[in-house]
Design a protein around this motif. Sequence first.
Motif, PDB file in Angstrom:
ATOM      1  N   CYS A  59     -16.314  42.976  43.801  1.00  0.00           N
ATOM      2  CA  CYS A  59     -16.074  42.332  42.501  1.00  0.00           C
ATOM      3  C   CYS A  59     -14.599  42.140  42.178  1.00  0.00           C
ATOM      4  CB  CYS A  59     -16.738  43.137  41.394  1.00  0.00           C
ATOM      5  SG  CYS A  59     -16.035  44.802  41.163  1.00  0.00           S
ATOM      6  N   GLY A  60     -13.701  42.789  42.916  1.00  0.00           N
ATOM      7  CA  GLY A  60     -12.286  42.651  42.617  1.00  0.00           C
ATOM      8  C   GLY A  60     -11.977  43.057  41.189  1.00  0.00           C
ATOM      9  N   PRO A  61     -11.161  42.283  40.460  1.00  0.00           N
ATOM     10  CA  PRO A  61     -10.779  42.659  39.091  1.00  0.00           C
ATOM     11  C   PRO A  61     -11.835  42.355  38.039  1.00  0.00           C
ATOM     12  CG  PRO A  61      -9.664  40.639  39.720  1.00  0.00           C
ATOM     13  CD  PRO A  61     -10.398  41.110  40.947  1.00  0.00           C
ATOM     14  N   SER A  76     -23.133  44.278  36.889  1.00  0.00           N
ATOM     15  CA  SER A  76     -22.223  45.387  37.189  1.00  0.00           C
ATOM     16  C   SER A  76     -21.458  45.030  38.452  1.00  0.00           C
ATOM     17  CB  SER A  76     -22.993  46.698  37.378  1.00  0.00           C
ATOM     18  OG  SER A  76     -23.911  46.582  38.455  1.00  0.00           O
ATOM     19  N   GLY A  77     -20.351  45.736  38.702  1.00  0.00           N
ATOM     20  CA  GLY A  77     -19.509  45.416  39.840  1.00  0.00           C
ATOM     21  C   GLY A  77     -19.236  46.608  40.727  1.00  0.00           C
ATOM     22  N   VAL A  78     -19.103  46.329  42.019  1.00  0.00           N
ATOM     23  CA  VAL A  78     -18.764  47.352  43.020  1.00  0.00           C
ATOM     24  C   VAL A  78     -17.640  46.794  43.878  1.00  0.00           C
ATOM     25  CG1 VAL A  78     -19.573  48.723  44.986  1.00  0.00           C
ATOM     26  CG2 VAL A  78     -21.132  48.234  43.077  1.00  0.00           C
ATOM     27  N   ASP A  79     -16.647  47.624  44.161  1.00  0.00           N
ATOM     28  CA  ASP A  79     -15.567  47.211  45.056  1.00  0.00           C
ATOM     29  C   ASP A  79     -15.054  48.438  45.795  1.00  0.00           C
ATOM     30  OD1 ASP A  79     -13.762  44.457  45.184  1.00  0.00           O
ATOM     31  OD2 ASP A  79     -12.669  46.238  45.848  1.00  0.00           O
ATOM     32  N   ALA A  80     -14.568  48.215  47.011  1.00  0.00           N
ATOM     33  CA  ALA A  80     -14.038  49.317  47.815  1.00  0.00           C
ATOM     34  C   ALA A  80     -12.668  49.767  47.334  1.00  0.00           C
ATOM     35  CB  ALA A  80     -13.956  48.894  49.284  1.00  0.00           C
ATOM     36  N   SER A  81     -11.978  48.931  46.575  1.00  0.00           N
ATOM     37  CA  SER A  81     -10.609  49.218  46.141  1.00  0.00           C
ATOM     38  C   SER A  81     -10.587  49.919  44.785  1.00  0.00           C
ATOM     39  CB  SER A  81      -9.804  47.916  46.052  1.00  0.00           C
ATOM     40  OG  SER A  81      -8.616  48.095  45.318  1.00  0.00           O
ATOM     41  N   GLU A  94     -16.906  46.815  28.457  1.00  0.00           N
ATOM     42  CA  GLU A  94     -18.334  46.835  28.135  1.00  0.00           C
ATOM     43  C   GLU A  94     -19.214  46.781  29.381  1.00  0.00           C
ATOM     44  OE1 GLU A  94     -17.158  42.512  28.459  1.00  0.00           O
ATOM     45  OE2 GLU A  94     -16.247  44.405  27.819  1.00  0.00           O
ATOM     46  N   LEU A  95     -18.625  46.538  30.552  1.00  0.00           N
ATOM     47  CA  LEU A  95     -19.381  46.429  31.798  1.00  0.00           C
ATOM     48  C   LEU A  95     -19.161  47.658  32.667  1.00  0.00           C
ATOM     49  CD1 LEU A  95     -18.681  42.676  32.666  1.00  0.00           C
ATOM     50  CD2 LEU A  95     -20.627  43.648  31.419  1.00  0.00           C
ATOM     51  N   ARG A  96     -20.061  47.850  33.637  1.00  0.00           N
ATOM     52  CA  ARG A  96     -19.981  49.004  34.529  1.00  0.00           C
ATOM     53  C   ARG A  96     -19.412  48.575  35.880  1.00  0.00           C
ATOM     54  NH1 ARG A  96     -23.720  51.127  38.099  1.00  0.00           N
ATOM     55  NH2 ARG A  96     -25.342  49.761  37.250  1.00  0.00           N
ATOM     56  N   PHE A  97     -18.384  49.292  36.325  1.00  0.00           N
ATOM     57  CA  PHE A  97     -17.760  49.043  37.616  1.00  0.00           C
ATOM     58  C   PHE A  97     -17.630  50.363  38.365  1.00  0.00           C
ATOM     59  CE2 PHE A  97     -16.206  45.669  34.844  1.00  0.00           C
ATOM     60  CZ  PHE A  97     -16.424  44.543  35.619  1.00  0.00           C
ATOM     61  N   GLU A  98     -17.884  50.313  39.684  1.00  0.00           N
ATOM     62  CA  GLU A  98     -17.818  51.526  40.494  1.00  0.00           C
ATOM     63  C   GLU A  98     -17.160  51.240  41.836  1.00  0.00           C
ATOM     64  OE1 GLU A  98     -21.829  52.836  40.973  1.00  0.00           O
ATOM     65  OE2 GLU A  98     -22.002  53.592  38.912  1.00  0.00           O
ATOM     66  N   GLY A 114     -30.625  40.209  41.527  1.00  0.00           N
ATOM     67  CA  GLY A 114     -29.631  39.381  42.198  1.00  0.00           C
ATOM     68  C   GLY A 114     -28.503  40.190  42.789  1.00  0.00           C
ATOM     69  N   VAL A 115     -27.977  39.698  43.893  1.00  0.00           N
ATOM     70  CA  VAL A 115     -26.767  40.235  44.521  1.00  0.00           C
ATOM     71  C   VAL A 115     -25.803  39.071  44.690  1.00  0.00           C
ATOM     72  CG1 VAL A 115     -25.786  41.087  46.693  1.00  0.00           C
ATOM     73  CG2 VAL A 115     -27.796  42.203  45.706  1.00  0.00           C
ATOM     74  N   LEU A 116     -24.576  39.258  44.226  1.00  0.00           N
ATOM     75  CA  LEU A 116     -23.520  38.277  44.427  1.00  0.00           C
ATOM     76  C   LEU A 116     -22.506  38.844  45.409  1.00  0.00           C
ATOM     77  CD1 LEU A 116     -22.165  35.572  43.620  1.00  0.00           C
ATOM     78  CD2 LEU A 116     -20.912  36.874  41.875  1.00  0.00           C
ATOM     79  N   SER A 117     -22.184  38.050  46.419  1.00  0.00           N
ATOM     80  CA  SER A 117     -21.190  38.457  47.423  1.00  0.00           C
ATOM     81  C   SER A 117     -20.268  37.270  47.660  1.00  0.00           C
ATOM     82  CB  SER A 117     -21.885  38.887  48.718  1.00  0.00           C
ATOM     83  OG  SER A 117     -20.947  39.086  49.759  1.00  0.00           O
TER      84      SER A 117
END
Length: 215
Positions: A59-61, A76-81, A94-98, A114-117
Amino acid sequence: MAEHHALSATREAYDAAARTYAQLFRDTLRDSPLDRAILGVFAEAVRASGNGQVADLGCGPGHITAHLAELGLTASGVDASPAMIELAQQAYRELRFEVGSMAALDIADGVLGGVLSRWSIIHTPPQELPVILTEFHRVLAPGGHLLIGFSASDGPSHPTQVFDHAVAPAYRWSPDHLAAMLRTFGLAEVARMVREPQPTDRRQFQEVQLLARKA
């Protein structure tokens, strides 16, 4: 192992570039009607499935995650960084990021509509992509949709090609080859959008977004 080295190197590179990346790309949707259109199609397909939960993987920023939320999805967002996730959390409280890896998602089986890549597979060595596609299939509910974006290779005779990405080593894919891979993992192509490069683009690559559905 090679996959761990590639992930670690990519994470460190994006940590270092996170603030610059966010400044460069946070407003890109404003001037990208085609991207807004395909994201709208994706959102409509997800809503039609009756399950509006979506994960933006890589998801980046967080700007695309926020756009999905504006389209009525529970995003929600997931990123390795970790640096990217910190910026996303600051901008969209207000959103969840991990922090996480697409190869081992902390998401239960079959819970997502859904999955967005978006260009998040490009730093994955080709031999490691099946692990990630397995995860995409695992977390999607039956009837759920995947939207996957990437740069196209020079033709069907080139299933993958390395290119000179500014942040970390990266790969282009033949759209037909990747669509065939998706089918082997139970994700059938529904549609694709191909954007031709503009004369002013630094890289003269087609940009491809494939929409696929889990049976």
